[in-house]
Scaffold this active site. Sequence first.
Site, PDB file in Angstrom:
ATOM      1  N   ASP A   1       0.827  -1.197   0.000  1.00 60.82           N
ATOM      2  CA  ASP A   1       0.000   0.000   0.000  1.00 60.82           C
ATOM      3  C   ASP A   1       0.863   1.249   0.000  1.00 60.82           C
ATOM      4  O   ASP A   1       1.894   1.320   0.684  1.00 60.82           O
ATOM      5  CB  ASP A   1      -0.896  -0.013   1.252  1.00 60.82           C
TER       6      ASP A   1
ATOM      7  N   GLU B   1       1.442  -0.682  -5.072  1.00 57.99           N
ATOM      8  CA  GLU B   1       0.511   0.393  -5.388  1.00 57.99           C
ATOM      9  C   GLU B   1       1.373   1.650  -5.520  1.00 57.99           C
ATOM     10  O   GLU B   1       1.594   2.373  -4.553  1.00 57.99           O
ATOM     11  CB  GLU B   1      -0.537   0.576  -4.299  1.00 57.99           C
TER      12      GLU B   1
END
Length: 540
Positions: free
Chosen positions: A216, A277
């Site tokens: 993330d 990401e």
Amino acid sequence: MSWGWDVSTQDLAWWRHAAIYEIYPRSFADGNGDGEGDLRGVIDRLPYVAGLGVDALWIAPWYPSPMADGGYDVTDHRDIDPRFGTLADAEELLDRAHALGLRVLVDLVVNHTSEQHPWFRQALAAAPGSPARARYFFRDGRGPEGGEPPTNWISAFGGSAWTRTTDPDGSPGQWYLHTFAPEQPDLDWSSPRVAEDVDGVLRFWLDRGVDGFRVDAASAMAKPAGLPDADPALQVAWTPREWADHPQWDTDGVHDIFRRWRRVIDDHPGEQVTVAEAVVKDPERLARYVRPDELHTAFNFTFMHASWDATVLRSVVDDTLASLAPSGAPATWALSSHDEVRPVTRLGRTGGITDPVLGRRRARAAALLTFALPGGVYVYQGDELGLAEVEDLPEHALQDPVYRRTAGRARGRDGCRVPLPWSGHHPPYGFTDGPGAPWLPQPATWSDLTVEAEDGDPGSVLNLYREALRLRRGFRDEPGLVWAGDPSDRVLDFRRGDRLRCVVNLGPTPVDLPGPPTLWSEPGSPDGRLPTDTAAWYVG
């Protein structure tokens, strides 16, 4: 133009061509009747996931969290949130998935923690300059009595990236940095204690059998020394892909972190994978994240956000493959995620108005295009049902901090996180069988879009996905891509060796085909031509 590379043993690693299904656990299936999805619900539905024909699943954060940002504010990286279940449930899920031939990736959320994390609570109780505060970015403010933030940095969710603390005596204290919500203080990755602890987090989950990590906010994790102010022209909230050359985004220091992780993962037996990401300005910047000693793969947001235009899409594919060729990393394609507007809505928007019929037609064609490209693919839960974004959620139901931080100017991401419809003709559509209502309300118009309804319809989106993913197994490891024709004709036409030809008509009129296809995204014209907004596969 053609793109290809030499096939080696490494090229055939499972993750280089895998189809991976994203599960947002709070919205997937409710196993205990409280209105929120949980790990028991996932376990019960694993045969459905395996039946789609995917190779793996990625589970969005399952860690203990106050849910200030949908689970991306973590209080303990080595446990499971009680609303989802227990660590024993997670271990059972891993075992059951592996028995069905599914690998499992989990989210790694370590750009920040929750404000309720023990570390941050210790930091708030400690004095300025203490080791406890060194895990985060605490700074004195600027201006009279330190009343102004230390820098001009902004939050991706709107507003300042700094929040001022209150000292134990009630007086104003230092400020702390949060790239996202105030409930998500950023970790300082120059702290050895942070790096060593996350090494332990990686090993904890690897030892329990996870097959990889989705990283993330990978672009946010390193900050330059001195925390310099940003160019005011770059201060655009909720569009970090426009933050090129911004001091809080995509700085060179992130790559040292990933090299460290790669050593930890490579030292563990097995063939685990990482996917970043990394929202960055162009494919060349993205390629830096997947160099041979860093992360394995990275999401391609340029493709995800591309307009429905043959020239644009072909350019994105070419630029992606060209940028990745030097490192040998595979491309990773996706149409949406728990953070993005669903493709039925995004592709159906014309002139500010959404046409769901047009959107669903284009989304079906886009799925065949995506599955035909070389590399790996991700499918977000519900896209295989043709679900649209739920854009009329009542304001009282909205939970995304983006809505609050922008004072309602942006409604946030709740519209793609509405719980899935499984069966029946009315909400909760089999999502839960208990007294608890789904945590986000489901539309009354979803009765034709349940798994049960689509399962029995040969022309449904669900059955299109199943057939496409089945056929994809026959050509997915075919190296390279060769284009035919010119995108100015508003048609994408390419081959993958001798095993696949994909033709997508993005123009206003039908186009000729060489013969009956193996698979259409929509029924073909009576004369055998390819209609507008339709894709066709020829599989050898």
